[in-house]
Design a protein around this motif. Structure first.
Motif, mmCIF file in Angstrom:
data_model
loop_
_atom_site.group_PDB
_atom_site.id
_atom_site.type_symbol
_atom_site.label_atom_id
_atom_site.label_comp_id
_atom_site.label_asym_id
_atom_site.label_seq_id
_atom_site.Cartn_x
_atom_site.Cartn_y
_atom_site.Cartn_z
ATOM 1 N N CYS A 96 0.818 -1.210 0.000
ATOM 2 C CA CYS A 96 0.000 0.000 0.000
ATOM 3 C C CYS A 96 0.857 1.266 0.000
ATOM 4 O O CYS A 96 2.041 1.215 0.328
ATOM 5 C CB CYS A 96 -0.929 0.004 1.207
ATOM 6 N N PRO A 97 0.254 2.412 -0.346
ATOM 7 C CA PRO A 97 0.988 3.681 -0.250
ATOM 8 C C PRO A 97 1.333 3.968 1.217
ATOM 9 O O PRO A 97 0.567 3.599 2.116
ATOM 10 C CB PRO A 97 -0.019 4.712 -0.777
ATOM 11 N N PRO A 98 2.458 4.622 1.487
ATOM 12 C CA PRO A 98 2.895 4.863 2.872
ATOM 13 C C PRO A 98 1.840 5.479 3.804
ATOM 14 O O PRO A 98 1.745 5.057 4.954
ATOM 15 C CB PRO A 98 4.106 5.782 2.712
ATOM 16 N N PRO A 99 1.014 6.414 3.347
ATOM 17 C CA PRO A 99 0.013 6.953 4.283
ATOM 18 C C PRO A 99 -1.041 5.930 4.718
ATOM 19 O O PRO A 99 -1.750 6.146 5.695
ATOM 20 C CB PRO A 99 -0.656 8.083 3.499
ATOM 21 N N MET A 100 -1.145 4.814 4.013
ATOM 22 C CA MET A 100 -2.156 3.802 4.313
ATOM 23 C C MET A 100 -1.638 2.686 5.219
ATOM 24 O O MET A 100 -2.362 1.735 5.498
ATOM 25 C CB MET A 100 -2.682 3.186 3.004
ATOM 26 N N LEU A 101 -0.381 2.767 5.667
ATOM 27 C CA LEU A 101 0.188 1.742 6.538
ATOM 28 C C LEU A 101 -0.590 1.671 7.844
ATOM 29 O O LEU A 101 -0.973 2.696 8.413
ATOM 30 C CB LEU A 101 1.659 2.050 6.840
ATOM 31 N N LYS A 102 -0.809 0.456 8.318
ATOM 32 C CA LYS A 102 -1.537 0.266 9.571
ATOM 33 C C LYS A 102 -0.834 -0.802 10.405
ATOM 34 O O LYS A 102 -0.169 -1.682 9.874
ATOM 35 C CB LYS A 102 -2.971 -0.155 9.276
ATOM 36 N N GLY A 103 -1.007 -0.719 11.710
ATOM 37 C CA GLY A 103 -0.384 -1.671 12.618
ATOM 38 C C GLY A 103 -1.184 -2.951 12.759
ATOM 39 O O GLY A 103 -2.353 -3.027 12.373
ATOM 40 N N THR A 104 -0.525 -3.952 13.341
ATOM 41 C CA THR A 104 -1.196 -5.229 13.579
ATOM 42 C C THR A 104 -2.177 -5.084 14.735
ATOM 43 O O THR A 104 -2.183 -4.077 15.438
ATOM 44 C CB THR A 104 -0.163 -6.327 13.879
#
Length: 128
Positions: free
Chosen positions: A106-114
């Protein structure tokens, strides 16, 4: 390198089109056989590719994963509401594997944690 050998280059779009043609065929695409609108040939090529792909119904891999993750979070949350002591650890582990895969593409702004058992409901909020 001899004159007969062609240098290797990375043709991502060509590879994607070949793979799609082999698996699904290209005849089913909306607008197949019709000329492209003139606006597709002016301006930024990448933006036009994105518009054409969107018009054709293409979804990036990370977006498909995002929808799967959202649905799985909702499912696990509903199970825990009915029976809070249900063993869902294996499902959460598989979900976290999908989240890691999503983050790779995904694009960097869309990164999410576990997520964990305690953060399922919070995670549901930012995956919606």
């Amino acid at each position: 390198m001899s004159n007969d050998e062609k240098p290797y280059y990375n043709d991502l779009i060509g590879d994607m089109l070949k793979r799609n043609d082999e698996t699904q065929g290209m005849q089913h695409l909306k607008g197949a056989g019709k000329p492209l609108p003139k606006e597709y040939f002016s301006g930024d090529t990448f933006q036009h590719f994105q518009r054409i792909a969107k018009d054709a119904g293409y979804k990036p891999h990370w977006l498909k994963l995002q929808h799967e993750i959202r649905d799985e979070l909702t499912s696990i949350s509903e199970i825990l509401e009915v029976e809070p002591h249900t063993d869902v650890e294996s499902r959460i582990q598989k979900l976290n594997e999908k989240i890691r895969e999503h983050n790779k593409h995904c694009p960097p702004p869309m990164l999410k944690g576990t997520v964990s058992r305690g953060t399922i409901n919070v995670a549901k909020g930012y995956w919606m």
